[in-house]
Design an enzyme around this catalytic site. Structure first.
Site, short mmCIF file in Angstrom:
data_model
loop_
_atom_site.label_atom_id
_atom_site.label_comp_id
_atom_site.label_asym_id
_atom_site.label_seq_id
_atom_site.Cartn_x
_atom_site.Cartn_y
_atom_site.Cartn_z
N GLY A 20 1.15 -1.35 0.03
CA GLY A 20 -0.10 0.11 -0.18
C GLY A 20 0.41 1.44 -0.20
CB CYS A 21 3.93 2.15 1.12
SG CYS A 21 3.69 1.82 2.57
CD GLU A 22 2.94 6.76 -4.80
OE1 GLU A 22 3.54 6.99 -5.22
OE2 GLU A 22 1.80 7.02 -5.70
#
Length: 134
Positions: A50-52
Site C-alpha cells: 500500500g506504499c508507493e
C-alpha cells in the site's frame, strides 16, 4: 491519551519550526535518526503493502508495549515513518488502535504536505502495526 516522550520531543521541535523549509529539514533529520533495519528484516514478509515506496516494518512486544522498527528506500518517507514510530513506540495494542494519524501529522504541521499517496502509505504502515499487535 498521553504522548510518548519521543512524540513530545517531535512536537516540540516541529512546532518551533516557523516554515515548511525548516520542517522539511527536520523531517530529513528524523529520517536519518531512524536506526538501520537489518538486511535480514528487509524481506517480503515485512514489506508494507500500500506504499508507493518500499517500507519494511518489524515489531516486538516488550512487557505489554510495542516497539517497532522500520526502514524505507525514500528519504521523505523515512522521516514520516520515523515520526510515526515516535508516536507509537511504547504503546499497548489497545492504545495503538486509538492512534489518530491525521491528527498527529496535523499537530506536527505536516498534514498539508502529505499527498494522498503518502497519506495512504502511512495509513498502510499504521494498519500493519495494528495487525502485528492484534
Amino acid at each position: 491519551m498521553s504522548l510518548p516522550a519521543e512524540a513530545l520531543a517531535a512536537l516540540d521541535s516541529f512546532q518551533g519550526a516557523p516554515g515548511w523549509e525548516q520542517r522539511a529539514r527536520l523531517l530529513m533529520q528524523w529520517g536519518e535518526r531512524l536506526a538501520p533495519l537489518a538486511e535480514a528484516d528487509k524481506v517480503e514478509a515485512n514489506r508494507v503493502h500500500g506504499c508507493e515506496s518500499q517500507v519494511w516494518l518489524v515489531g516486538t512486544l516488550q512487557n505489554g508495549h510495542w516497539q517497532f522498527a522500520a526502514s524505507s528506500d525514500a528519504r521523505l518517507i523515512r522521516g514520516l515513518v520515523a515520526l510515526l514510530l515516535a508516536r507509537v513506540n511504547g504503546l499497548s495494542a489497545e492504545e495503538l488502535q486509538r492512534v489518530d494519524l491525521p491528527d498527529w501529522f496535523n499537530q506536527l504541521g505536516l498534514s498539508r504536505q502529505l499527498s494522498p499517496s503518502r497519506s495512504n502509505g502511512l495509513n498502510a504502515v499504521l494498519q500493519r502495526m495494528r495487525e502485528l499487535s492484534a
